[in-house]
Each structure stands twice: as C-alpha cells, then as structure tokens.
Design a protein around this motif. Structure first.
Motif, PDB file in Angstrom:
ATOM      1  N   SER A 151       0.824  -1.195   0.000  1.00  0.00           N
ATOM      2  CA  SER A 151       0.000   0.000   0.000  1.00  0.00           C
ATOM      3  C   SER A 151       0.863   1.253   0.000  1.00  0.00           C
ATOM      4  N   VAL A 152       0.377   2.257  -0.675  1.00  0.00           N
ATOM      5  CA  VAL A 152       1.101   3.521  -0.723  1.00  0.00           C
ATOM      6  C   VAL A 152       0.183   4.618  -0.209  1.00  0.00           C
ATOM      7  N   ALA A 153       0.616   5.317   0.800  1.00  0.00           N
ATOM      8  CA  ALA A 153      -0.197   6.393   1.362  1.00  0.00           C
ATOM      9  C   ALA A 153       0.592   7.690   1.365  1.00  0.00           C
ATOM     10  N   GLY A 154      -0.118   8.784   1.182  1.00  0.00           N
ATOM     11  CA  GLY A 154       0.520  10.084   1.266  1.00  0.00           C
ATOM     12  C   GLY A 154       0.940  10.633  -0.082  1.00  0.00           C
ATOM     13  N   LEU A 155       1.799  11.636  -0.031  1.00  0.00           N
ATOM     14  CA  LEU A 155       2.196  12.348  -1.234  1.00  0.00           C
ATOM     15  C   LEU A 155       3.435  11.739  -1.866  1.00  0.00           C
ATOM     16  N   CYS A 156       3.580  12.011  -3.160  1.00  0.00           N
ATOM     17  CA  CYS A 156       4.780  11.618  -3.891  1.00  0.00           C
ATOM     18  C   CYS A 156       6.004  12.214  -3.198  1.00  0.00           C
ATOM     19  N   GLN A 157       7.003  11.415  -2.972  1.00  0.00           N
ATOM     20  CA  GLN A 157       8.181  11.899  -2.250  1.00  0.00           C
ATOM     21  C   GLN A 157       9.211  12.522  -3.189  1.00  0.00           C
ATOM     22  N   VAL A 158       8.856  12.624  -4.471  1.00  0.00           N
ATOM     23  CA  VAL A 158       9.731  13.336  -5.412  1.00  0.00           C
ATOM     24  C   VAL A 158       9.242  14.780  -5.568  1.00  0.00           C
ATOM     25  N   CYS A 159       7.955  14.952  -5.872  1.00  0.00           N
ATOM     26  CA  CYS A 159       7.422  16.298  -6.096  1.00  0.00           C
ATOM     27  C   CYS A 159       6.626  16.812  -4.894  1.00  0.00           C
ATOM     28  N   GLU A 160       6.189  15.935  -4.031  1.00  0.00           N
ATOM     29  CA  GLU A 160       5.403  16.307  -2.848  1.00  0.00           C
ATOM     30  C   GLU A 160       4.191  17.147  -3.212  1.00  0.00           C
ATOM     31  N   ALA A 161       3.642  16.890  -4.380  1.00  0.00           N
ATOM     32  CA  ALA A 161       2.492  17.662  -4.827  1.00  0.00           C
ATOM     33  C   ALA A 161       1.345  16.776  -5.283  1.00  0.00           C
ATOM     34  N   ALA A 162       1.646  15.541  -5.617  1.00  0.00           N
ATOM     35  CA  ALA A 162       0.613  14.637  -6.116  1.00  0.00           C
ATOM     36  C   ALA A 162       0.532  13.402  -5.227  1.00  0.00           C
ATOM     37  N   GLN A 163      -0.600  12.723  -5.320  1.00  0.00           N
ATOM     38  CA  GLN A 163      -0.805  11.521  -4.527  1.00  0.00           C
ATOM     39  C   GLN A 163       0.122  10.404  -4.981  1.00  0.00           C
ATOM     40  N   ALA A 164       0.795   9.775  -4.050  1.00  0.00           N
ATOM     41  CA  ALA A 164       1.661   8.648  -4.398  1.00  0.00           C
ATOM     42  C   ALA A 164       0.815   7.451  -4.803  1.00  0.00           C
ATOM     43  N   ARG A 165       1.195   6.824  -5.895  1.00  0.00           N
ATOM     44  CA  ARG A 165       0.438   5.675  -6.402  1.00  0.00           C
ATOM     45  C   ARG A 165       1.313   4.441  -6.610  1.00  0.00           C
ATOM     46  N   HIS A 166       2.610   4.620  -6.452  1.00  0.00           N
ATOM     47  CA  HIS A 166       3.516   3.496  -6.639  1.00  0.00           C
ATOM     48  C   HIS A 166       4.573   3.527  -5.549  1.00  0.00           C
ATOM     49  N   ALA A 167       5.061   2.357  -5.169  1.00  0.00           N
ATOM     50  CA  ALA A 167       6.152   2.278  -4.199  1.00  0.00           C
ATOM     51  C   ALA A 167       7.378   1.737  -4.920  1.00  0.00           C
ATOM     52  N   CYS A 168       8.459   2.489  -4.897  1.00  0.00           N
ATOM     53  CA  CYS A 168       9.678   2.072  -5.577  1.00  0.00           C
ATOM     54  C   CYS A 168      10.366   0.956  -4.797  1.00  0.00           C
TER      55      CYS A 168
END
Ligand SMILES: [Zn+2]
Ligand SMILES: [Zn+2]
Length: 47
Positions: A2-19
């Motif tokens: 599961s991925v929760a929270g914001l994208c940790q690259v741009c911190e502007a969009a919802q995270a949808r993938h876990a690297c």
C-alpha cells in the motif's frame, strides 16, 4: 503493497507506486513503469 501520502519526489501529487529500489512512494508522473522504479532511481539512466 500500500502507498499512502504524497509523492516523495514532487510532494504535490498523490503517491500511487512504491519504488522497490529506494522505498519512496511516488506519483504517476514520477514512476517509470518500464523499469518499475521511481524517477529518482532512473534519472540519468538509459533503459
Ligand atoms: Zn511526483
Ligand atoms: Zn526509487
């Protein structure tokens, strides 16, 4: 996985993938589905 929270690259969009390489949660814009890793891990690489 599961991925929760914001994208940790741009911190502007919802995270949808876990690297699987660095563990970051990233948005669609920062996910490279071709190599299944985030933009931070694939930046500068030709694949
Ligand atoms: Zn992003
Ligand atoms: Zn990564």
């Amino acid at each position: 996985m599961s991925v929760a929270g914001l994208c940790q690259v741009c911190e502007a969009a919802q995270a949808r993938h876990a690297c699987p390489r660095c563990g970051r949660g990233v948005c669609d814009d920062h996910w490279n589905g071709t190599v299944s890793a985030c933009a931070a891990c694939t930046r500068g690489r030709q694949q």
